[in-house]
Design a protein around this motif. Structure first.
Motif, PDB file in Angstrom:
ATOM      1  N   LEU A  47       1.971   2.272  -3.563  1.00  0.00           N
ATOM      2  CA  LEU A  47       0.925   2.534  -4.556  1.00  0.00           C
ATOM      3  C   LEU A  47       0.993   3.941  -5.159  1.00  0.00           C
ATOM      4  O   LEU A  47       0.822   4.074  -6.364  1.00  0.00           O
ATOM      5  CB  LEU A  47      -0.460   2.288  -3.946  1.00  0.00           C
ATOM      6  N   PRO A  48       1.253   4.984  -4.350  1.00  0.00           N
ATOM      7  CA  PRO A  48       1.300   6.322  -4.953  1.00  0.00           C
ATOM      8  C   PRO A  48       2.316   6.399  -6.079  1.00  0.00           C
ATOM      9  O   PRO A  48       2.054   6.997  -7.124  1.00  0.00           O
ATOM     10  CB  PRO A  48       1.716   7.229  -3.794  1.00  0.00           C
ATOM     11  N   PRO A  77       0.813  -1.224   0.000  1.00  0.00           N
ATOM     12  CA  PRO A  77       0.000   0.000   0.000  1.00  0.00           C
ATOM     13  C   PRO A  77       0.843   1.270   0.000  1.00  0.00           C
ATOM     14  O   PRO A  77       0.414   2.293  -0.520  1.00  0.00           O
ATOM     15  CB  PRO A  77      -0.808  -0.093   1.300  1.00  0.00           C
ATOM     16  N   ASN A  78       2.047   1.175   0.563  1.00  0.00           N
ATOM     17  CA  ASN A  78       2.859   2.377   0.651  1.00  0.00           C
ATOM     18  C   ASN A  78       3.583   2.724  -0.640  1.00  0.00           C
ATOM     19  O   ASN A  78       4.092   3.832  -0.772  1.00  0.00           O
ATOM     20  CB  ASN A  78       3.860   2.256   1.800  1.00  0.00           C
TER      21      ASN A  78
END
Lengths: 291, 562
Positions: A206-207, A203-204
């Protein structure tokens, strides 16, 4: 969990944030507007198009743009505007499907390589190196030619060609976070390695991946159109931007510029739009920007 | 030094300076109507906690505010020149030649791919202080002045080849190369060891005094300001709240904020409750320590790291015997009893963190034994620890509260994580437990839905502590839990830790570089150096009658507010 209780307001906050990103930056706003226009064409193309994109009428062949035919007509008298609008669906589908595929495969392989290191890293790294060793467009041509001339194979070929970009990016970002405090903390609170990979690391990054998505989306559209342009993949009379440019190319010399120009313009704008979208997308998915 | 005459006009004079930052929520004033002056030869300290505007003020003097920031009002005069109105070209000449600056992280301030001697030459040439023919000699002279041993050799060194303290000395050489009149030092020793801090600060003081320079020292550390400044300016939330000679600030602080800051600073003779603001309820009074049975028994623990370049092709090609592996932890033994807190103190690279990581089973040990409650845990491989029953009983609080929280988890989710993975509570029971934990660590319940970047440093530290105690562990390893926090927050967190320990009966292994902090919380202290234990014993004994020279040096180097 209190987080789940707060989810309606969290959703509202996300919406507010998205609105801020879109309205705060004129360029991002424009990119999103163009993106929705393309999506609209892709979803409702046949309904919006003023004419049947396949109906030929040689009586009105090669007419310049007019009120009746804003983009003019082609050598078979088909309305170019209708064909450009309807083609959006095919081109967008190929782009989105191939990017989704490479995002899932390349992203996961890269994150695993960066996080686990060792053999996983070596195998993923060598696969990426092998793909990078070929001229990418030639490789895509080869894959489509070998697998067969279908839209599915264009999607697969485009995904394979983009694999190294995703795998390497995800690998580097995962390797940076492998020793981060929150990963150690997660290990201490009883998370298994796989769970850490999926809930802490992935999730970290993803950006960062989101920016890559929009950049490769543009490239995927170009790749698909390019394959059609040289006669691989989609066949006439299916409306597709690449084929239309290819067909129109021979008429430019004789002065019928509109046949190639409008589908080319659509292609250019789509790529342009996806490249601009990258920054906006990063701002939306990055929690750090949300304050 | 404090005998500066009143007719000596200020070298730098800041008047009613207001600095605004453009943010999404509109302009925010980071500095409000700040006025201060520095006379020739004077050393002035700006002291304040994070967000007080102390660094921003100095950036405005150097005109290196980032793009969102602008000087909204006020003036900055430097020996008669109006700095904000100066064209950028002239400002560039001024920087380095008249005013220069030392930054917090010396490694980041140096160009990593250029030899340090060349970097000094660059400055000299930029400001026409030397010709091509003489720069080399001048650069080596500068290296000599900042007491770099073997300057001719070190001239060719790259920043990565030098220690943090040496890098800071190079930065000082760069800053002083052109003989400026004013030196701005922004947290010059934060991140350096206390003994290194002492030598660096003494060097700065000596060099600036010899040249009659003025210094603006920006620091969060009152002790440092007390030791090296003539005058101290205390800033709080963008305003100057007090401006007085150093001695006076410490003897008779006028402003309530200064008093609070002084109280919160760990100092000799102070106990934990003394650190909290007056009138605030102290934690449960510590009962007489009654150490229980041995909980953790570390015997002859060793950790070796292979040297860089050994193994693989490098060692195969190299002739001669291979280098022995580096011993980060070299055969240490200690015990922690139930309900006891033990401090593990040492400077960076002494092996204290490596030791704590091995106890936590995040790192494989080379040899030796780690027994937890009579059970050998040293043999558990780091990758199997997740599944072992032990995980619930030993937990850890990490050094950097920001880095140790997943940016994508809310505070509540972070606290719930250990319970979800290792505990049984679910649903409403889990929510209640999270709220209880938040209450226990003093985190407002409303903050449970927030993400780490929406929390302050102290709040993040509380989340980290709540997560560590969620499963009622028996041993908690605290790895510099307050190193990244402001002193007032540190005071509160230390009191909280003490309170939790007494209420929940946990044992602590408190890893720290700061003897003053360790003294407040720990019953026993272990002093480490280069992987070995130099000294261990009851806190009072080690700090008051240190047996080892090294402990004495550590104690002497730590600056303390008088």
């Amino acid at each position: 969990m209190s987080a789940t209780q707060a989810s309606p307001s969290a959703f509202a906050a996300s919406l507010r944030h998205a609105r801020h990103v879109v309205t705060g930056n004129a360029v991002t706003g424009l990119a999103f507007a163009m993106f929705f226009l393309f999506l609209l064409c892709a979803a409702f193309g046949p309904l919006i198009a003023p004419y049947d994109p396949l109906a030929s009428n040689t009586a009105i062949a090669l007419q310049p743009p007019s009120w009746a035919h804003p983009f003019g007509t082609d050598q078979l008298g088909r309305d170019i505007l209708s064909r450009v609008v309807v083609a959006a669906r095919l081109d967008m589908t190929v782009a989105i499907a191939s990017v989704a595929l490479v995002f899932a495969l390349g992203g996961l392989a890269g994150v695993a390589a960066g996080f686990f290191g060792g053999w996983t890293d070596r195998v993923v790294g060598r696969i990426a190196d092998t793909i990078m060793a070929f001229p990418l467009f030639v490789l895509a041509m080869g894959i489509v030619a070998a697998l067969g001339n279908t839209v599915t194979n264009i999607v697969i070929a485009t995904a394979i060609v983009n694999f190294p970009l995703y795998a390497r990016l995800a690998r580097a970002e995962a390797a940076i976070r492998r020793e981060a405090g929150f990963v150690l903390a997660a290990r201490l609170t009883g998370n298994s390695e796989l769970r850490i990979l999926l809930t802490q690391i992935l999730p970290n990054i993803l950006p960062i991946m989101a920016v890559q998505v929009s950049l490769t989306m543009g490239y995927a559209i170009l790749n698909a159109a390019g394959l059609s342009f040289i006669g691989l993949g989609v066949r006439p009379p299916t409306p597709e931007w690449g084929i239309m440019v290819a067909e129109g190319a021979s008429f430019i010399v004789s002065g019928e510029w509109w046949v190639a120009l409008f589908p080319g313009l659509a292609l250019m704008l789509a790529v342009f739009c996806f490249n601009l979208l990258g920054d906006g997308l990063r701002d939306i998915v990055d929690p750090q920007r949300r304050s | 030094m404090s005998a500066t005459t009143t007719d000596n006009p200020p070298l730098l004079e800041i008047r009613d300076l207001t600095i605004e930052f453009a943010t999404r929520a509109g302009p925010v004033q980071a500095v409000r109507q700040v006025s201060l002056g520095i006379r020739k030869g004077e050393t002035v300290g700006i002291v304040g906690e994070s967000g007080s505007g102390k660094s921003v003020t100095s950036y405005a003097v150097m005109r290196i505010l980032d793009r969102a920031g602008r000087i909204a009002a006020g003036s900055i005069g430097f020996s008669g020149i109006d700095l904000p109105g100066l064209p950028e070209r002239e400002m560039r000449d001024l920087r380095g030649r008249e005013i220069s600056m030392i930054f917090q992280n010396p490694r980041a301030a140096l160009n990593p791919i250029r030899a340090v001697g060349r970097q000094i030459e660059d400055v000299l040439i930029r400001h026409a202080q030397a010709t091509r023919a003489t720069t080399r000699a001048r650069a080596i002279e500068m290296l000599e002045q900042v007491r770099i041993a073997r300057p001719e050799e070190r001239y060719h060194a790259y920043p990565f080849e030098l220690s943090g303290g040496m890098c800071q000395r190079i930065v000082i050489a760069l800053a002083l190369a052109c003989g400026p009149q004013l030196l701005i030092a922004d947290e010059p020793t934060t991140g350096l060891d206390v003994t290194t801090q002492k030598t660096v600060m003494e060097l700065v003081t000596e060099l600036t005094r010899a040249r009659g320079m003025s210094t603006l020292l920006i620091t969060h550390d009152l002790g440092l300001a007390a030791a090296y400044c003539d005058r101290v300016v205390v800033m709080e939330r963008g305003r100057v709240v007090e401006d007085a000679p150093a001695q006076q600030i410490f003897r008779a602080p006028q402003h309530p904020y200064t008093r609070r800051l002084l109280r919160a600073t760990p100092r000799p003779g102070a106990r934990l409750p003394d650190l909290l603001p007056e009138g605030e309820a102290p934690p449960v009074e510590a009962p007489e320590a009654t150490p229980g049975p041995v909980l953790l028994d570390v015997i002859n623990l060793v950790k070796e790291f292979p040297r860089a370049g050994s193994g693989g092709l490098g060692s195969w090609l190299r002739r001669g015997p291979a280098l022995p592996p580096a011993r980060a932890v070299d055969g240490i033994s200690f015990q922690i009893r139930r309900g006891e807190s033990v401090g593990l103190v040492g400077e960076s690279g002494c092996g204290k963190s490596t030791t704590s990581m091995m106890v936590m089973r995040l790192l494989e040990r080379t040899s030796g034994s780690i027994q937890f409650d009579g059970q050998e845990i040293g043999a558990i491989a780091p990758r199997d620890v997740t599944r072992s029953a032990l995980r619930r009983r030993i937990q850890m609080v990490f050094q950097d509260p920001t880095d140790s929280l997943n940016p994508r988890y809310t505070a509540g989710r972070a606290i719930a994580d250990p319970i979800l993975r290792l505990g049984e509570l679910r649903g409403a029971g889990l929510e209640d437990r999270c709220r209880e934990l938040a209450r226990l660590v003093g985190l407002p319940e409303a903050l449970l839905g927030r993400f780490p970047h929406q929390l302050s440093g102290g709040q993040k530290a509380r989340v980290g502590i709540a997560r560590a105690i969620a499963l009622n562990p028996e041993l908690v390893v605290l790895d510099e839990p307050t190193a990244a926090l402001d002193v007032s927050v540190q005071a509160v967190v230390l009191n909280l830790l003490q309170d939790l320990k007494l209420r929940l009966g946990m044992s602590y292994l408190f890893v720290s570089h700061d003897l003053h902090v360790v003294k407040l919380l720990c019953d026993r202290v272990i002093v480490m150096r280069q992987g070995r234990i130099v000294e261990q014993g009851p806190t009072g004994q080690v700090l008051n009658q240190p047996a080892a020279d090294y402990t004495r040096a550590l104690l002497a180097a730590a600056p303390a507010a008088p």
